[in-house]
Design an enzyme around this catalytic site. Structure first.
Site, PDB file in Angstrom:
ATOM      1  N   SER A 139      37.235 -20.642  64.776  1.00  0.00           N
ATOM      2  CA  SER A 139      36.935 -21.589  63.682  1.00  0.00           C
ATOM      3  C   SER A 139      38.141 -22.461  63.400  1.00  0.00           C
ATOM      4  O   SER A 139      39.290 -22.031  63.579  1.00  0.00           O
ATOM      5  CB  SER A 139      36.585 -20.820  62.414  1.00  0.00           C
ATOM      6  N   TYR A 152      38.618 -14.485  56.729  1.00  0.00           N
ATOM      7  CA  TYR A 152      37.973 -15.142  57.879  1.00  0.00           C
ATOM      8  C   TYR A 152      39.012 -15.820  58.783  1.00  0.00           C
ATOM      9  O   TYR A 152      38.977 -15.658  60.011  1.00  0.00           O
ATOM     10  CB  TYR A 152      36.978 -16.164  57.326  1.00  0.00           C
TER      11      TYR A 152
END
Ligand code: NDP
Length: 241
Positions: A139, A152
């Site tokens: 990401s 995350y």
């Protein structure tokens, strides 16, 4: 020629389903993986078969090492996986002072421990074939950081480091290892995290990316033509960075 076997974790999700379709179009047999949503993986596999491709749906929780090992052993009966896309991922966003240990563990368990649980048992059989592709979906949050995503971004950032080390280990055996770092992509996850106004402000291209655009990049990295690309973190984000 027999088809190469590909496994896409999180194939029941938005980006994963698009990747499954793109790999099937490149003449792989695709294992479309789900966790809770096996029916969705079955629907993706049925679409692929209807379109003339070859696919099987399977389900296991990548955070459960024993269950993952058992499922992979069953898959390996059919031959070595030569294309592995570690795409399963979740987010559980909250600013760090309010983050619980469970929120930290859940996110790290899927993206990072899940990477180990799936990839390690498949590596030796892949290595014996002297041809392989491992593609980890990370990401933009791992590159720029993101408010509310310490868990995350930490999990995805660790995936970047694992990508680089594994690429070095496997380079002499014809196996490439890369990470694809998407920005905001139009899936359930993307829609949950960002509304249209936020996307217009954050993305220079003023739109979310399409799952098919990520899938096209992954399919290229999985192809013969990408044999000399390894150990890279490749962003796909509409010029966000
Ligand atoms: P979705 O929420 O649509 O799909 C997530 C997938 O992960 C589902 O197939 C889900 O399976 C699977 N999954 C979740 N937990 C587990 C688990 N414990 N074991 C096995 N599988 C699990 O997300 P996207 O398609 O949007 O995201 C795919 C990847 O792309 C993720 O890694 C995400 O972090 C990354 N990404 C997404 C972005 C976006 O904007 N959409 C941006 C940047 C990165 P099931 O539903 O069957 O339970």
């Amino acid at each position: 020629m027999t088809k190469k076997l590909a496994l896409v974790t999180g194939g029941s999700g938005g980006i994963g389903a698009a990747i499954c379709r793109a790999l099937a179009a490149q003449d792989c047999h695709v294992f479309v993986h789900a966790n809770r949503n096996l029916a969705q993986a079955e629907s993706v596999a049925a679409d692929i078969t209807r379109a003339g491709g070859s696919a099987t749906a399977i389900a296991f929780d990548v955070t459960d090492r024993a269950a993952t090992q058992a499922a992979l052993e069953a898959i390996l009966q059919q031959g070595p996986i030569q294309i592995l896309v570690n795409n399963a991922g979740i987010h559980d966003d909250v600013v760090f002072p309010g983050m619980s240990g469970d929120q930290w563990d859940r996110v790290v368990n899927v993206s990072l421990n899940g990477f180990f649980n799936v990839t390690q048992p498949l590596t030796m059989p892949m290595l014996r074939t002297r041809w392989g592709r491992i593609i980890n979906i990370s990401s933009i949050a791992a590159i720029t950081g993101n408010h509310g995503q310490v868990n995350y971004s930490a999990a995805k950032g660790a995936l970047h480091s694992a990508t680089k080390s594994l690429a070095r280990e496997l380079a002499s055996r014809g196996i490439t290892v890369n990470a694809v770092a998407p920005g905001i992509i139009d899936t359930a996850m993307g829609q949950a995290a960002f509304n249209a106004a936020a996307i217009a402000e954050m993305v220079p291209m003023k739109r979310a990316g399409k799952p098919e655009e990520v899938a096209a990049l992954v399919a290229f990295l999985a192809s013969e033509q990408a044999a000399y690309i390894s150990g890279q973190i490749i962003s796909i984000n509409g010029a966000m960075i």
